[in-house]
Design a protein around this motif. Structure first.
Motif, mmCIF file in Angstrom:
data_model
loop_
_atom_site.group_PDB
_atom_site.id
_atom_site.type_symbol
_atom_site.label_atom_id
_atom_site.label_comp_id
_atom_site.label_asym_id
_atom_site.label_seq_id
_atom_site.Cartn_x
_atom_site.Cartn_y
_atom_site.Cartn_z
ATOM 1 N N LEU A 246 0.806 -1.215 0.000
ATOM 2 C CA LEU A 246 0.000 0.000 0.000
ATOM 3 C C LEU A 246 0.842 1.270 0.000
ATOM 4 O O LEU A 246 0.364 2.331 -0.403
ATOM 5 C CB LEU A 246 -0.963 0.009 1.196
ATOM 6 C CG LEU A 246 -2.036 -1.075 1.209
ATOM 7 C CD1 LEU A 246 -2.974 -0.880 2.389
ATOM 8 C CD2 LEU A 246 -2.826 -1.094 -0.102
ATOM 9 N N GLU A 247 2.069 1.173 0.443
ATOM 10 C CA GLU A 247 2.931 2.356 0.466
ATOM 11 C C GLU A 247 3.631 2.583 -0.865
ATOM 12 O O GLU A 247 3.754 3.721 -1.320
ATOM 13 C CB GLU A 247 3.970 2.218 1.582
ATOM 14 C CG GLU A 247 3.382 2.227 2.984
ATOM 15 C CD GLU A 247 2.637 3.522 3.293
ATOM 16 O OE1 GLU A 247 3.144 4.603 2.904
ATOM 17 O OE2 GLU A 247 1.558 3.450 3.907
ATOM 18 N N THR A 248 4.083 1.496 -1.499
ATOM 19 C CA THR A 248 4.949 1.639 -2.673
ATOM 20 C C THR A 248 4.287 1.250 -3.993
ATOM 21 O O THR A 248 4.787 1.641 -5.060
ATOM 22 C CB THR A 248 6.199 0.762 -2.497
ATOM 23 O OG1 THR A 248 5.807 -0.630 -2.450
ATOM 24 C CG2 THR A 248 6.943 1.121 -1.214
ATOM 25 N N GLY A 249 3.210 0.461 -3.950
ATOM 26 C CA GLY A 249 2.597 -0.020 -5.179
ATOM 27 C C GLY A 249 3.341 -1.180 -5.813
ATOM 28 O O GLY A 249 3.081 -1.552 -6.967
ATOM 29 N N PRO A 272 7.967 -11.561 -15.067
ATOM 30 C CA PRO A 272 8.033 -11.366 -13.609
ATOM 31 C C PRO A 272 6.747 -10.746 -13.068
ATOM 32 O O PRO A 272 6.194 -9.821 -13.672
ATOM 33 C CB PRO A 272 9.221 -10.412 -13.434
ATOM 34 C CG PRO A 272 10.005 -10.501 -14.700
ATOM 35 C CD PRO A 272 9.018 -10.803 -15.772
ATOM 36 N N ILE A 273 6.293 -11.270 -11.928
ATOM 37 C CA ILE A 273 5.172 -10.681 -11.199
ATOM 38 C C ILE A 273 5.698 -9.973 -9.961
ATOM 39 O O ILE A 273 5.459 -8.783 -9.757
ATOM 40 C CB ILE A 273 4.134 -11.756 -10.803
ATOM 41 C CG1 ILE A 273 3.509 -12.376 -12.052
ATOM 42 C CG2 ILE A 273 3.072 -11.156 -9.888
ATOM 43 C CD1 ILE A 273 2.585 -13.556 -11.761
ATOM 44 N N GLU A 274 6.443 -10.713 -9.145
ATOM 45 C CA GLU A 274 7.017 -10.132 -7.930
ATOM 46 C C GLU A 274 7.944 -8.984 -8.302
ATOM 47 O O GLU A 274 8.824 -9.130 -9.158
ATOM 48 C CB GLU A 274 7.769 -11.204 -7.147
ATOM 49 C CG GLU A 274 8.286 -10.732 -5.803
ATOM 50 C CD GLU A 274 8.969 -11.853 -5.027
ATOM 51 O OE1 GLU A 274 8.717 -11.986 -3.813
ATOM 52 O OE2 GLU A 274 9.756 -12.608 -5.647
ATOM 53 N N GLY A 275 7.716 -7.832 -7.688
ATOM 54 C CA GLY A 275 8.561 -6.677 -7.937
ATOM 55 C C GLY A 275 8.023 -5.717 -8.978
ATOM 56 O O GLY A 275 8.526 -4.591 -9.099
ATOM 57 N N ALA A 276 6.994 -6.141 -9.744
ATOM 58 C CA ALA A 276 6.371 -5.219 -10.699
ATOM 59 C C ALA A 276 5.739 -4.058 -9.924
ATOM 60 O O ALA A 276 5.329 -4.215 -8.775
ATOM 61 C CB ALA A 276 5.327 -5.940 -11.537
ATOM 62 N N VAL A 277 5.648 -2.909 -10.554
ATOM 63 C CA VAL A 277 5.189 -1.703 -9.868
ATOM 64 C C VAL A 277 3.950 -1.134 -10.554
ATOM 65 O O VAL A 277 3.919 -1.007 -11.787
ATOM 66 C CB VAL A 277 6.297 -0.626 -9.833
ATOM 67 C CG1 VAL A 277 5.814 0.613 -9.076
ATOM 68 C CG2 VAL A 277 7.570 -1.181 -9.203
ATOM 69 N N TRP A 281 0.820 5.068 -8.434
ATOM 70 C CA TRP A 281 0.111 4.451 -7.313
ATOM 71 C C TRP A 281 -0.398 5.478 -6.305
ATOM 72 O O TRP A 281 -1.524 5.382 -5.824
ATOM 73 C CB TRP A 281 1.021 3.430 -6.625
ATOM 74 C CG TRP A 281 0.392 2.759 -5.433
ATOM 75 C CD1 TRP A 281 0.814 2.815 -4.144
ATOM 76 C CD2 TRP A 281 -0.782 1.947 -5.427
ATOM 77 N NE1 TRP A 281 -0.007 2.095 -3.333
ATOM 78 C CE2 TRP A 281 -1.007 1.535 -4.099
ATOM 79 C CE3 TRP A 281 -1.668 1.518 -6.417
ATOM 80 C CZ2 TRP A 281 -2.072 0.731 -3.725
ATOM 81 C CZ3 TRP A 281 -2.741 0.710 -6.047
ATOM 82 C CH2 TRP A 281 -2.936 0.321 -4.711
ATOM 83 N N GLU A 282 0.403 6.464 -5.973
ATOM 84 C CA GLU A 282 -0.034 7.478 -5.009
ATOM 85 C C GLU A 282 -1.258 8.228 -5.522
ATOM 86 O O GLU A 282 -2.203 8.501 -4.771
ATOM 87 C CB GLU A 282 1.098 8.467 -4.718
ATOM 88 C CG GLU A 282 2.177 7.924 -3.800
ATOM 89 C CD GLU A 282 1.632 7.534 -2.422
ATOM 90 O OE1 GLU A 282 0.774 8.261 -1.890
ATOM 91 O OE2 GLU A 282 2.073 6.495 -1.894
ATOM 92 N N THR A 283 -1.248 8.557 -6.800
ATOM 93 C CA THR A 283 -2.389 9.260 -7.405
ATOM 94 C C THR A 283 -3.628 8.390 -7.389
ATOM 95 O O THR A 283 -4.743 8.875 -7.127
ATOM 96 C CB THR A 283 -2.056 9.670 -8.854
ATOM 97 O OG1 THR A 283 -0.894 10.503 -8.849
ATOM 98 C CG2 THR A 283 -3.216 10.409 -9.494
#
Length: 350
Positions: A246-249, A272-277, A281-283
């Motif tokens: 929730l903090e980084t997306g 890759p799934i893990e680590g995708a951004v 996200w904040e918006t």
């Protein structure tokens, strides 16, 4: 008298749901019969939940059950119906945010446009040829049931991956009722990079904090389709879910409600799934909280969000509840924030 009757009708509905959706539910896991009965009777769990949450080693008193989820559907009463119907929800939400354009609807055998013009089934073919890609959905069902992608490509009509003649396509439309046809949008490249054969949406849950009484972002997952779930991404259909920080997306590894595998990469695309951004996200969080504030009569909303090609968001649908499985894949919630929320709203007692 009316309130008393309503109370007993609700109890009757829950009783029927218990037998239909829990005791006689179709299982995806192999579960011994005695474990299934124990799961059903002791707390209203599905047999699948016994296996998914590994109750052979974990304490089920830490977990919310399927029956708890069904009871939670009434938290937003008497306004819950507004989100349970996709048409009604879109009509409200489009005042504030982008939703898919709706083009035509069939209701009790009558086929009309959304400005109430009578339409023929052949008009759906003309529309599909113009747009190239559309979705047909039931306006009352959930979990991706009855959703098909309609494609016109190289002079051919496809429903999901099956080719249809124009005559067969008309028969397909005639054979179903209570549906609508809506826009299909191009998703953001980050989502295509993971798996481009399905529209991959974010399930983001907002709830009204029981202490501050303000909406907050409680939980979010990225839903990802697979070859077996085309055209939808729903976890209940066997799609993958990756928890969003929730903090980084940033996405975690993905998991599935139909097995206990862990997917760091997509099983079909290898991406890759893990680590995708999640982009912007904040918006996204700010926009969703502002949107939730336009619905002061709600306490819990589960948003299905598509990040579009240009990085903006579109609300595919909003839901008055959310299955607990996609949340509890990462740990039980009965004695955590969601459990406290359910207790506050008298969904559970302890």
């Amino acid at each position: 008298m009316f309130k008393l009757a309503k109370k007993y009708i609700k109890k009757l509905k829950l009783f029927i749901l218990y037998w239909r959706r829990i005791v006689f539910a179709k299982n995806n896991f192999k579960c011994p019969f005695w474990k299934k009965i124990r799961a059903n009777v002791c707390g209203g769990f599905l047999a699948d939940q016994w296996m998914l949450y590994d109750f052979d080693h974990n304490d089920k008193s830490e977990y919310l059950s399927e029956f708890d989820w069904y009871r939670s559907r009434y938290i937003n009463e008497p306004f819950d119906f507004l989100l349970n119907n996709k048409i009604a929800a879109a009509e409200i939400l489009q005042q504030y945010i982008r939703v898919p354009a709706s083009y035509m609807i069939k209701n009790h055998g009558f086929l009309t446009s959304f400005d109430s013009k009578h339409m023929e089934y052949e008009d759906a073919i003309t529309l599909l040829k113009e747009k190239g890609k559309l979705f047909i959905k039931p306006y009352g069902a959930g979990k991706g049931n009855g959703v098909n992608i309609l494609i016109y490509e190289d002079g051919k009509i496809f429903v999901d991956r099956d080719e249809y003649s124009e005559a067969d396509f008309v028969k397909f439309l005639q054979g179903r009722d209570d549906w609508f046809i809506c826009e299909s949008m191009k998703q953001h490249q980050y989502s295509d990079n993971i798996y481009d054969k399905t529209v991959n949406t974010i399930r983001l849950i907002t709830l009204r904090d029981i202490h501050t009484h303000q909406f907050k972002v409680f939980f979010a997952v990225q839903r990802i389709g697979t070859a077996a779930t085309i055209p939808v991404d729903n976890g209940s259909r066997g799609g993958l879910v990756a928890k969003i920080d929730l903090e980084t997306g940033v996405l975690s590894e993905a998991r599935c409600l139909h097995n206990k595998n862990v997917y760091k990469v997509h099983p079909d695309s290898g991406a890759p799934i893990e680590g995708a951004v999640i982009p912007n996200w904040e918006t996204i969080k700010v926009e969703i909280l502002e949107l939730a504030d336009h619905m002061p009569y709600m306490h819990f909303i589960a948003w299905d969000i598509l990040v579009t090609e240009d990085g903006n968001i579109c609300i595919i649908e909003a839901n008055t509840s959310s299955g607990v499985n996609i949340i509890q894949l990462w740990g039980g919630q009965r004695n955590d924030e969601l459990g406290d929320f359910y207790r506050y709203h008298k969904v559970i007692k302890k």
